[in-house]
Scaffold this active site. Sequence first.
Site, short mmCIF file in Angstrom:
data_model
loop_
_atom_site.label_atom_id
_atom_site.label_comp_id
_atom_site.label_asym_id
_atom_site.label_seq_id
_atom_site.Cartn_x
_atom_site.Cartn_y
_atom_site.Cartn_z
N CYS A 123 0.97 -1.19 0.03
CA CYS A 123 -0.11 0.01 0.04
C CYS A 123 0.73 1.40 0.01
O CYS A 123 2.07 1.27 0.26
CB CYS A 123 -1.21 -0.08 1.17
SG CYS A 123 -2.31 1.20 1.14
N LYS A 125 2.13 3.98 1.60
CA LYS A 125 3.20 4.41 2.54
C LYS A 125 4.46 3.27 2.61
O LYS A 125 5.53 3.87 2.93
CB LYS A 125 2.93 4.92 3.71
CG LYS A 125 1.71 5.76 3.81
CD LYS A 125 1.96 7.02 3.02
CE LYS A 125 0.58 7.84 2.89
NZ LYS A 125 -0.62 7.16 2.32
N SER A 471 -6.23 11.77 -1.76
CA SER A 471 -6.01 10.57 -2.24
C SER A 471 -5.52 10.81 -3.77
O SER A 471 -5.83 11.62 -4.62
CB SER A 471 -7.49 9.82 -2.44
OG SER A 471 -7.35 8.77 -3.21
#
Length: 560
Positions: A123, A125, A471
């Site tokens: 994901c 990060k 986002s």
Amino acid sequence: MTRPLRSNLQPGSTLWAGRRAQWRALGLNDEELTRPKIAVVNSSSKLSSCFSHLDEVAAEVSKAIREAGGVPFEIRTAASSDFITSAGCGGSYILPTRDLIANDIEVAVDGALLDGMVCLASCDKTTPGQLMAAARMNVPALIVSCGYQQTGEYKGESVDIEEVFLRAGYIASGGITVDELANLADNAVRSPGVCAGMGTANTMHIAAESLGMSLPGSAPVQALSDKMFDNARASGRRIVEMVWQDLKPRDVLTAGAFRNAAIAVLSVSGSINAVKHLQAVAVEAGLDIDLYTVFDECARTTPLLAAVRPNGHGTIAEFEQAGGALTLLKRLEPLLDREVLTVSGRRVGEVLAGVQPGAPGAIATLEQPLSRVPSLNIVRGSLLPGGGIVRIGGTEGRTMRFRGPAQLFHSRDEALAAIKAGQVRRGSVVVLRGLGVRGGPGMAMTSAVVFALDGAGLIDDVAVITEGQLSGLVNKGLVVGEASPEAGDGGPIGLINEGDEIEIDVERRIVDLHVPEETLQQRRAEKREFGVPVPRGWLTIYRDNVGPVHEGAVLRNSTR
């Protein structure tokens, strides 16, 4: 091939004896104790489907390392998901997890003096955090893209988590019911992996390959596919070779490599989050390079070659089937630095020499691109001297200029309540401040505000400036994200009063506050405080030490 390994301590020393006792208890024999010792960096978590499959990947990577003559040591790091970790403290934990991951890795790998590492990227990060750690420690390292999730179907139409995220913003305006939204959510995700669009996760997987830090041809890839496992095993074998060759991240992470990554991100209209993440990696690599300027320069000559959701109707699976990042880079070859090195041991030009792209389809050509409108635009001016980012997505006909009075909000919930109550004025510039890396802290999530404006039919009649995080799926309206420097760090955005006139001109790359200087001087003398209280702990440490977002939002004094 042999060379001295930093993991092999002086026989007879106290450290050697303690290490021998611990590792013999784990089953290692005398010969294995002298082999290259490789960290398998795993952010496995059962909190989110993004990470739920990583233990399977780690097992295959570890097996490949053993077969290649190395000794794998699996280590764990923090893991954050925008859809799960955003629940606490208004989403403040999300971005700070990136730096926590980098420090997690440093503690384990440098603390144990391991010889190299394979990082399982999932994901948003994890990839930048892993790249930051690799650049900081400068030990042989590889990034393995662990894949995107399989999307679902609802009422005969394809549905994915991006659609769920977007449609959730329509609740306030009545554009969707709670039951309808629940049904979408129930059918959106059919496998582990990251969001199946050109959001931050897939953007960063492509960026890692474009930087040369992943094996060629590895991104994007469907999670748990044969291709994903093949790439993972190949990475396990390759890292052992890299240790013996002493091929290190800073051999790969040059200014030319970052320019190549910027061009790749621009050509797919990647997530705006990639800019600060790449800047952070460059800082950790000890490079004096301004990625905002690099993106600005490259945006003028890099056309849009792929329109993957939310930039168009294309899917990430179609992009992969068309050849993925490797075909994309082949199409971009005339724009790239072909002399930079990759973790494969070959230079970019050598890698691309053997690539035969198919007919144009999901990935267009430089000669016939999808659009020549810059997809990511860096805007600066009297309001944002550090900069902000506007994602146009290469879409023709989008609003590029806006001038209007400021309407101020200091939290996501405050803005959402105003939208629901019909209080947001058409023609205004909606300013979300006090929500940056220090004020948020960690850049509070503000995507929901943009989606709610869209759901209320306002997105084309207002502009948005936000210090908060957006986002990678935001691609509607005129939205300036990652405004810097933030109000909580003394930026001019903190001097705005309700109704002040703001001008945004994307083509001229400006965002200005039209208030007389003498008025601003009077306001500077006022005491204005921004940001929210946070509980004692990691967020307090982060808030007190993080640098500006336009400098990568890295922790001060964390680099070497």
